[in-house]
Scaffold this motif. Structure first.
Motif, mmCIF file in Angstrom:
data_model
loop_
_atom_site.group_PDB
_atom_site.id
_atom_site.type_symbol
_atom_site.label_atom_id
_atom_site.label_comp_id
_atom_site.label_asym_id
_atom_site.label_seq_id
_atom_site.Cartn_x
_atom_site.Cartn_y
_atom_site.Cartn_z
ATOM 1 N N ASN A 103 0.826 -1.201 0.000
ATOM 2 C CA ASN A 103 0.000 0.000 0.000
ATOM 3 C C ASN A 103 0.865 1.258 0.000
ATOM 4 N N GLN A 104 1.996 1.218 0.680
ATOM 5 C CA GLN A 104 2.902 2.371 0.706
ATOM 6 C C GLN A 104 3.479 2.641 -0.682
ATOM 7 N N ILE A 105 3.822 1.590 -1.401
ATOM 8 C CA ILE A 105 4.324 1.748 -2.773
ATOM 9 C C ILE A 105 3.239 2.352 -3.667
ATOM 10 N N TYR A 106 2.017 1.861 -3.520
ATOM 11 C CA TYR A 106 0.883 2.384 -4.284
ATOM 12 C C TYR A 106 0.658 3.868 -3.966
ATOM 13 N N TYR A 107 0.684 4.215 -2.688
ATOM 14 C CA TYR A 107 0.486 5.592 -2.252
ATOM 15 C C TYR A 107 1.584 6.503 -2.811
ATOM 16 N N ASN A 108 2.837 6.044 -2.734
ATOM 17 C CA ASN A 108 3.956 6.838 -3.258
ATOM 18 C C ASN A 108 3.837 7.060 -4.760
ATOM 19 N N ALA A 109 3.391 6.036 -5.491
ATOM 20 C CA ALA A 109 3.213 6.181 -6.936
ATOM 21 C C ALA A 109 2.133 7.219 -7.240
ATOM 22 N N LEU A 110 1.049 7.193 -6.479
ATOM 23 C CA LEU A 110 -0.020 8.176 -6.682
ATOM 24 C C LEU A 110 0.436 9.592 -6.361
ATOM 25 N N THR A 111 1.171 9.755 -5.265
ATOM 26 C CA THR A 111 1.628 11.104 -4.909
ATOM 27 C C THR A 111 2.642 11.630 -5.919
ATOM 28 N N ASP A 112 3.496 10.752 -6.450
ATOM 29 C CA ASP A 112 4.437 11.183 -7.489
ATOM 30 C C ASP A 112 3.705 11.636 -8.745
ATOM 31 N N ARG A 113 2.691 10.881 -9.133
ATOM 32 C CA ARG A 113 1.925 11.229 -10.333
ATOM 33 C C ARG A 113 1.139 12.525 -10.122
ATOM 34 N N LEU A 114 0.543 12.693 -8.949
ATOM 35 C CA LEU A 114 -0.195 13.915 -8.647
ATOM 36 C C LEU A 114 0.744 15.118 -8.603
ATOM 37 N N SER A 115 1.916 14.925 -8.038
ATOM 38 C CA SER A 115 2.903 15.998 -7.991
ATOM 39 C C SER A 115 3.328 16.420 -9.398
ATOM 40 N N SER A 116 3.491 15.463 -10.290
ATOM 41 C CA SER A 116 3.878 15.805 -11.662
ATOM 42 C C SER A 116 2.744 16.511 -12.397
ATOM 43 N N LYS A 117 1.496 16.158 -12.085
ATOM 44 C CA LYS A 117 0.352 16.869 -12.681
ATOM 45 C C LYS A 117 0.364 18.335 -12.259
ATOM 46 N N TYR A 118 0.577 18.577 -10.956
ATOM 47 C CA TYR A 118 0.612 19.953 -10.472
ATOM 48 C C TYR A 118 1.836 20.700 -10.988
ATOM 49 N N ALA A 119 2.950 20.011 -11.158
ATOM 50 C CA ALA A 119 4.141 20.650 -11.727
ATOM 51 C C ALA A 119 3.887 21.054 -13.180
ATOM 52 N N SER A 120 3.164 20.216 -13.909
ATOM 53 C CA SER A 120 2.814 20.554 -15.296
ATOM 54 C C SER A 120 1.906 21.781 -15.338
ATOM 55 N N LEU A 121 0.943 21.824 -14.436
ATOM 56 C CA LEU A 121 0.050 22.980 -14.389
ATOM 57 C C LEU A 121 0.806 24.247 -14.019
ATOM 58 N N THR A 122 1.741 24.139 -13.085
ATOM 59 C CA THR A 122 2.569 25.293 -12.705
ATOM 60 C C THR A 122 3.390 25.774 -13.891
ATOM 61 N N ASN A 123 3.941 24.821 -14.628
ATOM 62 C CA ASN A 123 4.743 25.164 -15.827
ATOM 63 C C ASN A 123 3.886 25.868 -16.880
ATOM 64 N N ILE A 124 2.652 25.419 -17.045
ATOM 65 C CA ILE A 124 1.746 26.051 -18.004
ATOM 66 C C ILE A 124 1.405 27.462 -17.564
ATOM 67 N N ILE A 125 1.130 27.635 -16.272
ATOM 68 C CA ILE A 125 0.775 28.968 -15.757
ATOM 69 C C ILE A 125 1.926 29.944 -15.918
ATOM 70 N N LYS A 126 3.149 29.468 -15.707
ATOM 71 C CA LYS A 126 4.327 30.322 -15.841
ATOM 72 C C LYS A 126 4.717 30.547 -17.295
ATOM 73 N N GLY A 127 4.057 29.889 -18.210
ATOM 74 C CA GLY A 127 4.352 30.083 -19.628
ATOM 75 C C GLY A 127 5.565 29.300 -20.082
ATOM 76 N N GLY A 128 5.899 28.230 -19.417
ATOM 77 C CA GLY A 128 7.018 27.383 -19.815
ATOM 78 C C GLY A 128 8.372 27.889 -19.375
ATOM 79 N N ARG A 129 8.404 28.844 -18.471
ATOM 80 C CA ARG A 129 9.692 29.370 -17.996
ATOM 81 C C ARG A 129 10.214 28.624 -16.812
#
Length: 129
Positions: A103-129
């Motif tokens: 379950n810990q491995i599953y949880y870590n995989a989900l948090t990594d994926r969610l973090s990358s989604k938010y990082a992508s959104l941050t990158n889009i908001i900043k205009g790719g800078r």
């Protein structure tokens, strides 16, 4: 939060499931020496099988199953007919520790994926800078 797709919502639901499973496993481990305690388990698969006809989706073929965007509630099941110890306790500590690690491995995989989604959104908001 439904920004561009349902992926963030699905990841959040997965985290809710993992948190509930972690709590259930921790309860089982905490009660490993409690007489007549029966181990509990989160059973998500059974809900999907029992409520399959309640789900709806856009089907492209008549042979496809019906699904909906609703997330079913998670169920905590208790195994009443099992006993591993002489005192009536049904908690297998090794199995519970294995489930916790999985379950810990599953949880870590989900948090990594969610973090990358938010990082992508941050990158889009900043205009790719």
């Amino acid at each position: 939060m439904n920004l561009f797709s349902n992926s963030i919502t699905s990841l959040e639901r997965g985290l809710d499931y993992a948190a509930l499973k972690q709590k259930t496993i921790a309860d089982n481990i905490a009660n490993v020496d409690t007489p007549n305690y029966k181990a509990k388990e989160v059973n998500f698969k059974e809900i999907l099988e029992n409520n399959q006809n309640d789900f709806k989706n856009n089907r492209t073929d008549q042979r496809h199953f019906h699904f909906s965007a609703q997330s079913p509630n998670h169920v905590i099941m208790t195994a009443r007919n099992m006993s591993y110890n002489e005192n009536g306790n049904s908690v297998d500590l090794d199995a519970e520790m294995s489930k916790m690690a999985e379950n810990q491995i599953y949880y870590n995989a989900l948090t990594d994926r969610l973090s990358s989604k938010y990082a992508s959104l941050t990158n889009i908001i900043k205009g790719g800078r």
